[in-house]
Enzyme design. Structure first.
Site, short mmCIF file in Angstrom:
data_model
loop_
_atom_site.label_atom_id
_atom_site.label_comp_id
_atom_site.label_asym_id
_atom_site.label_seq_id
_atom_site.Cartn_x
_atom_site.Cartn_y
_atom_site.Cartn_z
N LYS A 127 -0.23 12.46 3.38
CA LYS A 127 -1.00 11.52 2.56
C LYS A 127 -1.29 12.18 1.24
CE LYS A 127 -2.92 7.39 2.88
NZ LYS A 127 -2.55 6.21 3.68
N ASP A 167 -1.07 2.85 -1.05
CA ASP A 167 -2.31 2.73 -0.29
C ASP A 167 -3.30 2.08 -1.27
OD1 ASP A 167 -3.73 3.63 2.33
OD2 ASP A 167 -5.11 4.35 0.82
P1 NDP Z 1 -5.72 -2.46 -1.95
O1 NDP Z 1 -6.03 -1.55 -3.05
O2 NDP Z 1 -4.60 -3.44 -2.10
O3 NDP Z 1 -7.02 -3.30 -1.55
C1 NDP Z 1 -8.19 -2.67 -1.16
C2 NDP Z 1 -9.28 -3.73 -0.98
O4 NDP Z 1 -10.45 -3.12 -0.44
C3 NDP Z 1 -9.69 -4.36 -2.29
O5 NDP Z 1 -10.11 -5.67 -2.07
C4 NDP Z 1 -10.87 -3.47 -2.72
O6 NDP Z 1 -11.78 -4.10 -3.62
C5 NDP Z 1 -11.52 -3.21 -1.39
N1 NDP Z 1 -12.25 -1.93 -1.43
C6 NDP Z 1 -11.71 -0.70 -1.62
N2 NDP Z 1 -12.68 0.25 -1.62
C7 NDP Z 1 -13.83 -0.42 -1.43
C8 NDP Z 1 -15.18 -0.01 -1.32
N3 NDP Z 1 -15.53 1.29 -1.40
N4 NDP Z 1 -16.11 -0.98 -1.10
C9 NDP Z 1 -15.76 -2.30 -0.98
N5 NDP Z 1 -14.50 -2.73 -1.08
C10 NDP Z 1 -13.55 -1.82 -1.30
O7 NDP Z 1 -5.48 -1.53 -0.67
P2 NDP Z 1 -4.76 -1.87 0.70
O8 NDP Z 1 -4.97 -3.29 1.05
O9 NDP Z 1 -3.38 -1.33 0.63
O10 NDP Z 1 -5.56 -0.92 1.71
C11 NDP Z 1 -6.72 -1.36 2.41
C12 NDP Z 1 -6.95 -0.47 3.61
O11 NDP Z 1 -5.80 -0.52 4.47
C13 NDP Z 1 -7.15 1.01 3.31
O12 NDP Z 1 -8.03 1.58 4.28
C14 NDP Z 1 -5.76 1.61 3.53
O13 NDP Z 1 -5.80 2.97 3.82
C15 NDP Z 1 -5.32 0.79 4.73
N6 NDP Z 1 -3.88 0.73 4.96
C16 NDP Z 1 -3.03 0.26 3.99
C17 NDP Z 1 -1.68 0.19 4.26
C18 NDP Z 1 -0.72 -0.43 3.30
O14 NDP Z 1 0.45 -0.60 3.68
N7 NDP Z 1 -1.13 -0.80 2.09
C19 NDP Z 1 -1.10 0.71 5.52
C20 NDP Z 1 -2.10 1.09 6.49
C21 NDP Z 1 -3.42 1.13 6.20
P3 NDP Z 1 -11.69 -3.78 -5.19
O15 NDP Z 1 -10.46 -4.45 -5.67
O16 NDP Z 1 -12.95 -4.32 -5.74
O17 NDP Z 1 -11.62 -2.28 -5.29
#
Ligand code: NDP
Length: 446
Positions: A127, A167
């Site tokens: 990672k 991510d």
């Molecule tokens: P994105 O950046 O596309 O989206 C993240 C989302 O979570 C956004 O809506 C963001 O809001 C919100 N968010 C992030 N941090 C916070 C916080 N501290 N408080 C409140 N809301 C928050 O990321 P992903 O969708 O790719 O990832 C989401 C999760 O899934 C993570 O835990 C990641 O590790 C996990 N994951 C992702 C994979 C992938 O293929 N993308 C694979 C496996 C797991 P805002 O826009 O306001 O920041």
């Protein structure tokens, strides 16, 4: 017996990795299931597999200087944690977010080792990322940062050594800039990153894979209990990549999704999010990069500033934003309101205390390392297509994704059955551990 062993083990982890709270939490969650298993299988104990598996094979930290649009110098910190390569090249995403630090990336890399093992594909765990915040930056600034980041990272990665992906904060735009710089520096076109654009080596279904896979996994858990998604009310947190495609698949399977959120607040749409409203979210988040509040303004539904969805009544919950977003009291509220399934799209979104609430209530709790493994699984399929220089159809990739999620569920059943109940966390931890541990035994002291 096992409890005192675990406390002793955790004491050493905390002393050796000070201030890395998320890493401690991730290790504790795994060793709770794995230590009792090792006690019954002394070959792993003798070879000190647990002591070795918690230590990264390599940690790379580097300076990332770049020029912003006002020609001011900015400096961020970059990381790559190469955790374990016993069963394949390091594989795992890059996170760009101001909260990124060594402890968070070590927890994510550690989880990734077990997750990748569960996918049945030959991928080790890693990672990386940076404390860079893409929010509010121009495309030009994001490109400058990505180019500088890759100018250091390129020497540590490669299609057979380490293959990063996206991510939080790293989507198609960032992968494009990173790939462009790698190609320029190395003068070669290889599958060194996954999540690439479809015209330049990407796989169909990769953007959808984590969300779709999570829903397929929960579908298997429900099926095992004789239930389905038809008519079920679901809550989803986040509104990024994982949340978007979780909602899409849930709609297709007849569920009613009533929430989405971002770091500013929560929308609650009692009528349910349909395909048209979801298309608006995709445009809002992926093109205009706006706030979820605009959804409430457009569709006249409720909006709560700085709230999470867990107080809203649902049959199934899909935390898809970030770590530790479901705390003990949230878990209690979900159970009290009749929630029967949790599918972790995010990594470690439930605290250890919250997980205990789900286990005690005997609901279907699908931990991230199993439920969200679909993303990295399709990344693995992207690597295969790149190596073979072929491109599979949407249907082919989706079918393989479905089969992989089914196989992960089977591994959870194999190692996690406790009478009538399935402890999916235990199943995923032991299932993921065995394959990597056996490879480490086979390969000697490395
Ligand atoms: P994105 O950046 O596309 O989206 C993240 C989302 O979570 C956004 O809506 C963001 O809001 C919100 N968010 C992030 N941090 C916070 C916080 N501290 N408080 C409140 N809301 C928050 O990321 P992903 O969708 O790719 O990832 C989401 C999760 O899934 C993570 O835990 C990641 O590790 C996990 N994951 C992702 C994979 C992938 O293929 N993308 C694979 C496996 C797991 P805002 O826009 O306001 O920041």
């Amino acid at each position: 017996m096992s409890d005192s062993k675990m406390n002793e083990f955790m004491k050493k982890i905390i002393a050796k990795n000070p201030g890395e709270a998320e890493f401690h939490e991730a290790v504790q969650e795994v060793v709770e299931s794995v230590i009792p298993f090792i006690e019954k299988n002394p070959k792993y104990k003798k070879a000190k597999i647990l002591e070795r598996i918690v230590e990264p094979e390599r940690v790379i930290m580097f300076r990332v200087p770049w020029l912003d649009d006002k020609s001011q110098i900015q400096v961020n910190r970059g990381y790559r944690i190469q955790m374990n390569s016993a069963i394949g090249p390091y594989k795992g995403g890059l996170r760009f977010h101001p909260t990124v630090n060594l402890g968070i990336l070590k927890f994510l890399a550690f989880e990734q080792v077990f997750k990748n093992s569960l996918t049945t594909l030959p991928m080790g765990g890693g990672k990386g990322g940076s404390d860079f915040d893409p929010k509010g930056k121009s495309d030009n600034e994001v490109m400058k940062f990505c180019q500088s980041f890759m100018t250091e990272l390129f020497r540590h990665i490669g299609p057979d050594a380490d293959v990063p992906a996206g991510d939080i904060g790293v989507g198609g735009r960032e992968i494009g800039y990173l790939f462009g710089q790698y190609r320029r520096l190395c003068n070669e076109f290889t599958g060194v990153l996954t999540g690439k654009g479809i015209n330049w080596g990407g796989s169909l279904i990769r953007p959808e894979a984590t969300g779709y896979g999570c829903v397929y996994f929960v579908q298997e858990m429900l099926k095992f209990r004789g239930e389905s998604f038809e008519g079920k009310v679901c809550t989803v947190s986040g509104s990024g990549n994982v949340a978007q495609y979780t909602v899409e698949k849930l709609i297709q399977l007849g569920a009613k999704v009533v929430t989405l959120s971002d770091s500013n607040g929560l929308i609650y749409d009692e009528q349910g999010i349909d395909e048209k409203k979801l298309a608006f979210v995709l445009e809002l988040k992926n093109v205009r990069r706006g706030r979820i509040k605009e959804y409430a303004q457009k569709y006249g539904c409720k909006y709560f500033e700085n709230k999470r969805p867990w107080g809203i009544k649902c049959h199934a919950a899909f935390p898809s934003a970030h770590e530790n977003e479901i705390e003990e009291n949230d878990a209690e509220t979900l159970v009290k309101h009749g929630c029967i399934a949790v599918g972790e799209g995010a990594n470690m979104p439930t605290t250890i205390e919250g997980i205990k609430v789900f286990h005690d209530a005997k609901i279907c709790y699908g931990p991230g390392k199993a439920a969200n493994a679909g993303g990295v699984a399709v990344s693995g399929l992207e690597m295969s297509q790149n190596s073979m220089r072929v491109s599979w159809s949407r249907e082919e990739v989706d079918k393989k994704l479905h089969e992989i999620m089914f196989a992960i569920h089977e591994q959870c059943l194999k190692y996690g059955k406790e009478g009538d109940h399935v402890n999916y966390a235990k199943g995923a931890n032991i299932g993921g551990f065995v394959k990597v541990a056996d490879a480490m035994l086979d390969q000697g002291l490395v």
